[in-house]
Design a protein around this motif. Sequence first.
Motif, mmCIF file in Angstrom:
data_model
loop_
_atom_site.group_PDB
_atom_site.id
_atom_site.type_symbol
_atom_site.label_atom_id
_atom_site.label_comp_id
_atom_site.label_asym_id
_atom_site.label_seq_id
_atom_site.Cartn_x
_atom_site.Cartn_y
_atom_site.Cartn_z
ATOM 1 N N ARG A 65 23.295 83.585 70.483
ATOM 2 C CA ARG A 65 22.672 84.404 71.729
ATOM 3 C C ARG A 65 21.021 84.077 71.541
ATOM 4 O O ARG A 65 20.490 83.810 72.774
ATOM 5 N N MET A 66 20.429 83.992 70.542
ATOM 6 C CA MET A 66 19.018 83.513 70.548
ATOM 7 C C MET A 66 18.809 82.166 71.137
ATOM 8 O O MET A 66 17.869 81.894 72.055
ATOM 9 N N ALA A 67 19.702 81.322 71.092
ATOM 10 C CA ALA A 67 19.614 79.990 71.529
ATOM 11 C C ALA A 67 19.780 79.942 73.098
ATOM 12 O O ALA A 67 18.911 79.302 73.711
ATOM 13 N N LEU A 68 20.661 80.573 73.658
ATOM 14 C CA LEU A 68 20.955 80.719 75.017
ATOM 15 C C LEU A 68 19.755 81.443 75.692
ATOM 16 O O LEU A 68 19.466 80.989 76.706
ATOM 17 N N GLU A 69 19.519 82.216 75.033
ATOM 18 C CA GLU A 69 18.331 83.261 75.715
ATOM 19 C C GLU A 69 16.897 82.360 75.764
ATOM 20 O O GLU A 69 16.080 82.489 76.663
ATOM 21 N N ASN A 70 17.001 81.429 74.872
ATOM 22 C CA ASN A 70 15.644 80.504 74.767
ATOM 23 C C ASN A 70 15.881 79.189 75.436
ATOM 24 O O ASN A 70 15.072 78.442 75.065
ATOM 25 N N GLY A 71 16.711 79.077 76.418
ATOM 26 C CA GLY A 71 16.915 77.840 76.931
ATOM 27 C C GLY A 71 17.756 76.810 76.559
ATOM 28 O O GLY A 71 17.967 75.518 77.183
ATOM 29 N N ALA A 72 18.833 77.100 75.767
ATOM 30 C CA ALA A 72 19.790 76.009 75.151
ATOM 31 C C ALA A 72 20.774 75.691 76.532
ATOM 32 O O ALA A 72 21.263 76.625 76.885
ATOM 33 N N ASN A 73 20.974 74.697 76.617
ATOM 34 C CA ASN A 73 21.938 74.101 77.727
ATOM 35 C C ASN A 73 23.306 74.428 77.003
ATOM 36 O O ASN A 73 23.990 73.725 76.192
ATOM 37 N N PRO A 74 24.181 75.313 77.795
ATOM 38 C CA PRO A 74 25.438 75.801 77.175
ATOM 39 C C PRO A 74 26.700 74.715 77.306
ATOM 40 O O PRO A 74 27.779 74.602 76.828
ATOM 41 N N LYS A 75 26.205 73.583 78.234
ATOM 42 C CA LYS A 75 27.261 72.364 78.382
ATOM 43 C C LYS A 75 27.221 71.490 77.213
ATOM 44 O O LYS A 75 28.045 70.768 77.225
ATOM 45 N N ASN A 76 26.005 71.734 76.234
ATOM 46 C CA ASN A 76 25.888 70.967 75.015
ATOM 47 C C ASN A 76 26.081 71.641 73.795
ATOM 48 O O ASN A 76 25.190 71.270 73.009
ATOM 49 N N PHE A 77 26.896 72.680 73.888
ATOM 50 C CA PHE A 77 26.804 73.815 72.740
ATOM 51 C C PHE A 77 28.340 74.465 72.861
ATOM 52 O O PHE A 77 29.176 74.377 73.541
ATOM 53 N N SER A 78 28.782 74.118 71.263
ATOM 54 C CA SER A 78 30.046 74.849 71.069
ATOM 55 C C SER A 78 29.946 75.609 69.748
ATOM 56 O O SER A 78 28.826 75.673 69.092
ATOM 57 N N THR A 79 30.966 76.380 69.342
ATOM 58 C CA THR A 79 31.059 76.939 68.107
ATOM 59 C C THR A 79 32.329 76.774 67.257
ATOM 60 O O THR A 79 33.280 76.363 67.976
ATOM 61 N N CYS A 80 32.269 76.732 66.086
ATOM 62 C CA CYS A 80 33.572 76.754 65.335
ATOM 63 C C CYS A 80 33.473 77.919 63.932
ATOM 64 O O CYS A 80 32.465 78.094 63.226
ATOM 65 N N PRO A 109 18.889 64.595 73.856
ATOM 66 C CA PRO A 109 19.048 63.552 75.136
ATOM 67 C C PRO A 109 20.213 62.670 75.004
ATOM 68 O O PRO A 109 20.378 61.684 75.623
ATOM 69 N N TYR A 110 20.912 62.832 74.124
ATOM 70 C CA TYR A 110 21.945 61.962 73.468
ATOM 71 C C TYR A 110 23.464 62.378 73.867
ATOM 72 O O TYR A 110 24.254 61.441 73.436
ATOM 73 N N ASN A 111 23.485 63.586 74.538
ATOM 74 C CA ASN A 111 24.781 64.137 74.915
ATOM 75 C C ASN A 111 25.637 64.263 73.485
ATOM 76 O O ASN A 111 26.975 64.212 73.849
ATOM 77 N N ILE A 112 24.897 64.371 72.448
ATOM 78 C CA ILE A 112 25.663 64.774 71.175
ATOM 79 C C ILE A 112 25.868 66.397 71.327
ATOM 80 O O ILE A 112 24.856 67.032 71.269
ATOM 81 N N THR A 113 27.059 66.945 71.215
ATOM 82 C CA THR A 113 27.207 68.411 71.276
ATOM 83 C C THR A 113 26.782 69.035 69.979
ATOM 84 O O THR A 113 26.933 68.291 68.922
ATOM 85 N N ILE A 114 26.012 69.976 69.858
ATOM 86 C CA ILE A 114 25.528 70.810 68.788
ATOM 87 C C ILE A 114 26.685 71.962 68.740
ATOM 88 O O ILE A 114 26.815 72.718 69.497
ATOM 89 N N GLU A 115 27.328 72.171 67.334
ATOM 90 C CA GLU A 115 28.287 73.144 67.170
ATOM 91 C C GLU A 115 27.769 74.075 65.870
ATOM 92 O O GLU A 115 27.298 73.633 65.045
#
Length: 300
Positions: free
Chosen positions: A140-155, A124-130
């Motif tokens: 893939r697993m996170a997205l399939e299980n309801g992760a918000n793609p707007k709060n999600f990035s990769t590196c 709930p803190y708008n902290i992006t998880i990378e």
Amino acid sequence: MGLLGETKPVKKPILGVSLYPEQESMEEIENYLTMASRYGFTKIFTSMFSVPGTKEEVFDYFKNFCDLAHKHGMKVSGDCNTAFFKKMGASESDISIFKEMGIDIIRMDLPYFDQRDVTLINNPYNITIELSSCMIQAVRMALENGANPKNFSTCHNFYPERYTASDLESIRSVNKELATLGIPSAVFISSNEDNTHGPWPVHDGLPTVEDHRWIPAELQVRHWIAVGDVDEIIFGNAFASEEEFKAIDQVMNQAYVNIPKLVGQDYLAELLPHGNVERVPFKVVLDDGVTDLEKEIVFD
């Protein structure tokens, strides 16, 4: 830009630097951020779990660190692991202490590979998880299980030893999948300055792609612009030089421009590039004996 006014959305990659506080003084960090922000760099990657001290000492350190970063208009991505979470009294369902420190992005060195990743991403803190881009299964697993793609990035990772980094096509194949999933990706480039460092005392650069290890930093950036499938480009080692920052700034100014539509050219105005466009700048190396007229033709 295509023919007949067909356009492709232009998105400049975010530029970033890396800092390793256990090896750097706060004065060095402030001087570096002052310089980097002047040349359009807006993100910091830093290792949180390598900073020694008690929970309170680590909290105070990164609170000051984030305040300094934000003063220069830069976001902080803190590299973490579950052991660091435990030390700081955090969990996948409570990362309030990171909000209090001012951390903008938490980069998980290793994900949970279960529903806890989704809980963390949907904080709930708008902290992006990378997440690490190499953990595509966890993405893939996170997205399939309801992760918000707007709060999600990769590196992607960086590689300290020569001949150990990835090849370009391996990175591109992951980036293409991430793009279809709507998840941003970041890569590391290397400064070629002497005596740079990462989280360890190594001096062979910290790139994502092995072929980038020894070429000029601005050429690494130009290559990624030409490849066109990365969202962030970050110096993996510290400290890059002002000359490298200047060269990259020049590349960005040449690559991303707004071209006005020609007035009074009828259909030609649509055919010619206009609006916000992305170009791949090349460095021109002139042969000996080139005349002034030939230089005028090439450059003017």
